[in-house]
Design a protein around this motif. Structure first.
Motif, short mmCIF file in Angstrom:
data_model
loop_
_atom_site.label_atom_id
_atom_site.label_comp_id
_atom_site.label_asym_id
_atom_site.label_seq_id
_atom_site.Cartn_x
_atom_site.Cartn_y
_atom_site.Cartn_z
N UNK A 9 0.86 -1.18 0.00
CA UNK A 9 0.00 0.00 0.00
C UNK A 9 0.90 1.23 0.00
N UNK A 10 0.75 2.08 -1.00
CA UNK A 10 1.52 3.32 -1.09
C UNK A 10 0.54 4.48 -0.87
N UNK A 11 0.45 4.93 0.37
CA UNK A 11 -0.52 5.98 0.71
C UNK A 11 -0.21 7.30 0.01
N UNK A 12 1.06 7.66 -0.09
CA UNK A 12 1.42 8.95 -0.70
C UNK A 12 0.99 9.02 -2.16
N UNK A 13 1.20 7.94 -2.90
CA UNK A 13 0.83 7.94 -4.32
C UNK A 13 -0.57 7.37 -4.55
N UNK A 14 -1.24 6.99 -3.45
CA UNK A 14 -2.61 6.47 -3.51
C UNK A 14 -2.71 5.27 -4.45
N UNK A 15 -1.81 4.31 -4.26
CA UNK A 15 -1.81 3.13 -5.12
C UNK A 15 -1.64 1.85 -4.30
N UNK A 16 -2.07 0.76 -4.91
CA UNK A 16 -1.86 -0.57 -4.38
C UNK A 16 -1.00 -1.31 -5.38
N UNK A 55 -11.93 11.34 -7.73
CA UNK A 55 -10.58 11.72 -8.15
C UNK A 55 -9.57 11.72 -7.01
N UNK A 56 -9.93 12.23 -5.87
CA UNK A 56 -8.98 12.39 -4.76
C UNK A 56 -9.00 11.28 -3.73
N UNK A 57 -9.79 10.23 -3.98
CA UNK A 57 -9.90 9.16 -2.99
C UNK A 57 -8.56 8.43 -2.84
N UNK A 58 -8.26 8.06 -1.61
CA UNK A 58 -7.04 7.30 -1.32
C UNK A 58 -7.39 5.99 -0.65
N UNK A 59 -6.37 5.20 -0.41
CA UNK A 59 -6.52 3.94 0.32
C UNK A 59 -6.00 4.15 1.72
N UNK A 60 -6.81 3.87 2.71
CA UNK A 60 -6.41 4.04 4.10
C UNK A 60 -5.82 2.77 4.69
N UNK A 61 -6.41 1.63 4.29
CA UNK A 61 -5.99 0.38 4.93
C UNK A 61 -6.31 -0.80 4.02
N UNK A 62 -5.49 -1.84 4.11
CA UNK A 62 -5.78 -3.12 3.47
C UNK A 62 -5.70 -4.20 4.53
#
Length: 124
Positions: A9-16, A55-62
């Motif tokens: 999980x890359x929170x800064x780049x909002x990617x998995x 557009x701005x949604x991120x991933x908080x947790x997996x």
């Protein structure tokens, strides 16, 4: 069914990031995952509901869900729907086509990826 050998999980780049045996690597943006969530809220029991303003949604947790899936928690509070290994691989392998189809559906509906634009349209 292929199971990723590494999940990051890359929170800064909002990617998995999913890795398969070190040879294959896929980077899935949070927005892409959110609009393609396997949840009933998004899939609509066979009649998918177009997701807008993500557009701005991120991933908080997996979190693992047994031995077969991941539960993803998004910054907009969405956390239903289990992303099975098969579903994640299908998203990874078809990312460009699925993204192009999503953008076309947004355009056809006159909707936007931008959450601010969605609010402005509601206020008009």
């Amino acid at each position: 069914m292929r199971i990723p050998t590494a999940i990051k999980l890359h929170k800064a780049s909002k990617t998995l990031e999913l890795e398969y045996g070190g040879a294959e690597r896929y980077v899935l943006p949070a927005e892409f995952l959110r609009v393609h969530s396997p949840s009933a809220e998004v899939q609509g029991h066979g009649n998918p509901v177009l997701q807008t303003g993500k557009l701005n949604v991120g991933l908080e947790r997996i979190e693992p869900a047994g031995q077969y899936a991941l539960k993803l928690t998004f910054s907009d509070g969405h956390d239903s729907g289990l992303f099975t290994w098969d579903y994640l691989e299908r998203l990874a392998l078809n990312q460009q086509v699925l993204w192009d189809d999503y953008l076309a559906a947004l355009a056809a509906a006159g909707k936007s990826r931008d959450p601010d634009e969605s609010v402005v349209k509601l206020m008009l």
